[in-house]
Enzyme design. Structure first.
Site, PDB file in Angstrom:
ATOM      1  N   CYS A 100     -32.636   4.016  14.823  1.00 55.88           N
ATOM      2  CA  CYS A 100     -31.267   3.874  15.333  1.00 55.88           C
ATOM      3  C   CYS A 100     -30.256   4.485  14.368  1.00 55.88           C
ATOM      4  O   CYS A 100     -29.861   3.851  13.387  1.00 55.88           O
ATOM      5  CB  CYS A 100     -30.959   2.397  15.566  1.00 55.88           C
ATOM      6  N   CYS A 106     -26.957   2.611  13.936  1.00 47.27           N
ATOM      7  CA  CYS A 106     -27.046   1.398  13.107  1.00 47.27           C
ATOM      8  C   CYS A 106     -27.189   1.755  11.625  1.00 47.27           C
ATOM      9  O   CYS A 106     -26.581   1.123  10.765  1.00 47.27           O
ATOM     10  CB  CYS A 106     -28.259   0.558  13.471  1.00 47.27           C
ATOM     11  N   ASP A 107     -28.005   2.744  11.338  1.00 42.15           N
ATOM     12  CA  ASP A 107     -28.447   2.958   9.958  1.00 42.15           C
ATOM     13  C   ASP A 107     -27.936   4.243   9.317  1.00 42.15           C
ATOM     14  O   ASP A 107     -28.091   4.427   8.111  1.00 42.15           O
ATOM     15  CB  ASP A 107     -29.985   2.972   9.912  1.00 42.15           C
TER      16      ASP A 107
END
Ligand code: NAP
Length: 343
Positions: free
Chosen positions: A168, A171-172
């Site tokens: 992701c 997200c990261d």
């Protein structure tokens, strides 16, 4: 399976705001666990929420079991959604899902941010068990459990998940500022991840097993033209390298078998998704592709009173808009089924 939640800590943080609300439920206070409901919807992507809007407006008082960290589905991990009609300037994935939730709640959907752990689909009244052990009963079930990120299947991929391997970018990606990153895959997801990662990364190398992209032309053209993105074609990933965190990839040219190493500190795996059918394996008929089998263009599964919608039945189109349409179909099928049931 890494599931639809993000792979690293922000995944958990992103889920945490949802988790804080795990016990939040919206309206229908008169419902209790003991009663037999008309319909329970499992899963809260575009299909689940659309089914909720329709069944709520049909006064079927749906209970939507939205999941905890996976609530909102795949669009929670997406940035700009440019192809959902009605939003000419695009909309952020999480904002779109918030709108879905508000719309479902507005018509009286009871929403619980709980994970379903067991389904008993036998007989006229089905039983749904959630993580707390609580059970709910309903005359009909709509399964809209979506799909989960696919893994490469390498032992070190799992070991280094959260230590440089992610599924992701939204997200990261932030953790990889000014670093060299690889994205694996050649579809729209891989192009989306690669393009998003250019905001942070020093360089993004897309590793693809063929010499043509599966991605749509618009996404492919954007990625191919981006100065920070380069491509390694006809190449598979043999191993993820690194002790405590990722230091590189061992690659294999699939045409001549030559092995090379690519020095990267981040690896984003974007090689597609598999339908989430763990709850119904052995209970419902599945297709050769692993999706829940439905009868023709309907949402009717192999078990009476059980309906399915969205990515969990769709091996082909897998768009937010097609999932929404499929959720609508399931809601209408449930309405008809219950009309006969009550007749
Ligand atoms: P996808 O279209 O199935 O593409 C998966 C890619 O990963 C393919 O290029 C495939 O290679 C590669 N792959 C699969 N298994 C692999 C393995 N074991 N090792 C190495 N490579 C592997 O999946 P997706 O990109 O997640 O897209 C899924 C659906 O969502 C599509 O319909 C897509 O259009 C849609 N989507 C749309 C958007 C958007 O519109 N912005 C964004 C994301 C997704 P091959 O090409 O050789 O098969």
């Amino acid at each position: 399976m890494p599931g639809n939640s993000c792979a690293m800590w922000p995944a958990i943080e992103a889920g945490a705001s949802t988790k804080e609300e795990v016990h939040r439920s919206v309206s229908n206070a008169e419902n209790t666990a003991a009663e037999v409901r008309d319909v329970i919807i499992v899963g809260s992507g575009p299909a689940g929420y659309t089914a909720a809007v329709y069944t709520a407006r049909a006064n079927l008082k749906p209970l939507l079991l939205a999941g905890s960290v996976t609530a909102g589905g795949e669009l929670m991990n997406t940035t700009d959604v440019e192809n959902y009609p009605g939003f000419p300037d695009g909309i952020m994935g999480p904002d779109l899902m918030e709108n879905f939730e508000k719309q479902a709640a507005r018509f009286g959907t009871e929403i619980q941010f709980e994970d379903v752990t067991e389904l008993d689909l036998d007989g006229d009244v089905k039983t749904v068990t959630i993580g707390t052990g609580e059970t709910f009963k309903a005359r009909s079930i709509i399964l809209s459990t979506g799909s989960a990120y696919r893994e490469l299947g390498l032992p070190n991929e799992k070991r280094l998940s959260g230590h440089g391997v992610s599924w992701c970018a939204t997200c990261d990606g932030f953790f990889f500022k000014d670093q060299d990153i690889a994205v694996i895959g050649g579809g729209d997801s891989a192009m989306e991840e690669a393009l998003f990662l250019t905001k942070f990364a020093k360089s993004v190398t897309v590793v693809h097993r063929r010499d043509t992209l599966r991605a749509s032309k618009i996404m492919a053209d954007r990625a191919l033209a981006h100065e920070k993105i380069s491509f390694v074609w006809n190449t598979g990933v043999e191993d993820v390298l690194g002790q405590d965190k990722v230091t590189g990839l061992r690659l294999k040219n699939l045409l001549d078998g030559a092995e090379t190493e690519l020095a990267v500190t981040g690896v984003f795996v974007a090689i597609g998704n598999d339908p989430r059918t763990d709850l119904v394996k052995g209970k419902l008929e599945l297709t050769a592709e692993g999706t829940i089998a439905v009868d023709g263009r309907t949402s009717k599964t192999s078990v009476q009173g059980v309906f399915a919608a969205g990515d969990v039945i769709d091996p082909t189109y897998r768009q937010a808009i097609t999932a929404s349409g499929s959720g609508c179909v399931a809601a209408l099928d449930v309405e008809h089924y219950l009309a006969d049931f009550h007749a």
